[in-house]
Design an enzyme around this catalytic site. Structure first.
Site, PDB file in Angstrom:
ATOM      1  N   CYS A 134      55.999 -38.403  46.550  1.00  0.00           N
ATOM      2  CA  CYS A 134      57.067 -37.903  47.430  1.00  0.00           C
ATOM      3  C   CYS A 134      57.812 -36.754  46.768  1.00  0.00           C
ATOM      4  O   CYS A 134      58.610 -36.966  45.853  1.00  0.00           O
ATOM      5  CB  CYS A 134      58.016 -39.047  47.760  1.00  0.00           C
ATOM      6  N   CYS A 137      61.616 -36.756  47.169  1.00  0.00           N
ATOM      7  CA  CYS A 137      62.281 -37.772  46.338  1.00  0.00           C
ATOM      8  C   CYS A 137      62.351 -37.312  44.880  1.00  0.00           C
ATOM      9  O   CYS A 137      63.373 -37.454  44.225  1.00  0.00           O
ATOM     10  CB  CYS A 137      61.529 -39.097  46.351  1.00  0.00           C
ATOM     11  N   ASP A 138      61.261 -36.793  44.364  1.00  0.00           N
ATOM     12  CA  ASP A 138      61.144 -36.625  42.910  1.00  0.00           C
ATOM     13  C   ASP A 138      61.040 -35.179  42.422  1.00  0.00           C
ATOM     14  O   ASP A 138      61.066 -34.938  41.215  1.00  0.00           O
ATOM     15  CB  ASP A 138      59.903 -37.397  42.414  1.00  0.00           C
TER      16      ASP A 138
END
Ligand code: NAP
Length: 313
Positions: A134, A137-138
């Site tokens: 993701c 997300c990261d």
């Protein structure tokens, strides 16, 4: 046979827990099957910085534990088992787990989707430690670093473009010489000065599970068999998701891509009284916060369904 539940929730990611919080607060005494591996995809991440309410971010598994406690606080009963079969052709609906058979007037399906991975042995040690599924997300953790994205579809292009805003460079690794992505997405990625493509190329292995951190990837060109090692800090798989719908295949209508079909703007599936929330019915947004949002919708829709059913009785 135990008493018929008003609501049974299957799955325990942000959608399932949010549905449980709302259903429990709505006095529906929900029963939730958390699955043997509870918590969903956020259990595989480290710091989550885009879930509202946490100024400094929150560790994915901690967020899920907090949601679980919140759902329990209002009286959600939880069973840490996988549901093995459902029968929505009769009402009350029948839900079978390894342990027992249960009945429910309404069901919320929140079994999520699983990001496809390459099934390399080192993935387990490196997931959340440089390896991710993701970018939103990261990606932030790889500012000015070397990033690699695996995949040739729209998600891979989208992730590469997103990551190119953050990283020093982004290499897209794709197993064929033609990308699957739409022309417009391909063009955007190809034009970006930080993005380069390694076509006809597969990942053979990722280093370094010993240090618990991604440091490089060994690639092989499938046409020439040439092997090369590339220094990488962040490695993102964007090779698609698989909705966790196997047990619902003959029970509710699925879309051709395997996701559960819901009526637009609702969580209502093809079976009245069965609702689907989160990634199991969403192949577009796939965010924890959107999953939580549809989990809330599913609980409220279940409540309305039950109210309507009781006023007709
Ligand atoms: P996808 O279209 O199924 O693409 C998956 C990619 O991963 C393909 O290039 C595939 O290679 C590759 N792949 C699959 N398994 C692999 C393996 N084991 N090893 C190496 N490569 C592998 O999935 P997606 O990109 O997640 O997109 C899903 C849907 O969402 C699509 O309909 C897409 O158009 C849509 N979407 C749209 C947007 C947008 O328009 N902004 C953004 C994201 C997603 P092959 O090509 O060789 O099969």
């Amino acid at each position: 046979m135990p008493t018929t539940r008003k609501v049974i929730i299957i799955g325990s990611g942000p959608a399932g827990y949010t549905a449980a919080i709302y259903a429990a607060r709505g006095n529906l005494a929900p029963l939730m099957f958390t699955g043997v591996q509870s918590g969903g995809q956020l259990m595989l991440t480290t710091l989550v910085e885009n879930y509202p309410g946490f100024v400094d971010g929150v560790i994915g598994p901690d967020l899920m534990e907090t949601m679980r406690k919140q759902a329990e606080r209002f009286g959600t009963d939880m069973i840490a088992e996988d549901v093995t079969r459902v029968d929505f052709s009769r009402h009350p609906f029948v839900i079978r787990s390894e342990g027992a058979t249960h009945e429910a007037e309404t069901v919320v399906i929140a079994t999520g989707a699983s990001a496809r991975t390459l099934d390399l042995p080192e993935e387990r040690a490196l997931m959340g430690r440089g390896l991710s599924t993701c970018a939103t997300c990261d990606g932030f953790f790889f500012k000015d670093q070397n990033i690699m994205v695996v995949g040739g579809g729209d998600s891979a292009m989208e992730e590469a473009l997103y990551l190119a805003r953050l990283g020093r460079k982004v290499e897209v690794v794709h197993r064929r010489d033609t990308l699957r992505a739409s022309k417009i997405m391909q063009e955007r990625a190809r034009k970006h000065p930080k993005i380069s493509f390694l076509l006809d190329t597969v990942i053979e292995s990722i280093k370094d599970p010993k240090t618990g951190k991604v440091t490089s990837a060994t690639l092989r060109n499938v046409k020439t068999n040439e092997v090369s090692e590339h220094l990488v800090d962040g490695l993102f798989f964007a090779i698609g998701h698989v909705p966790n719908t196997a047990i619902f295949r003959d029970q509710v209508e699925l879309l051709p891509n395997g996701y559960i079909k819901v009526a637009p703007g609702t969580t209502q599936t093809s079976v009245r009284g069965v609702f689907a929330a989160g990634d199991v019915a969403d192949f577009t947004w796939r965010q924890a916060v959107t999953a939580a949002g549809t989990g809330c919708m599913a609980a409220l829709e279940a409540e309305r369904y039950l109210e309507a059913a009781s006023s007709q009785a």
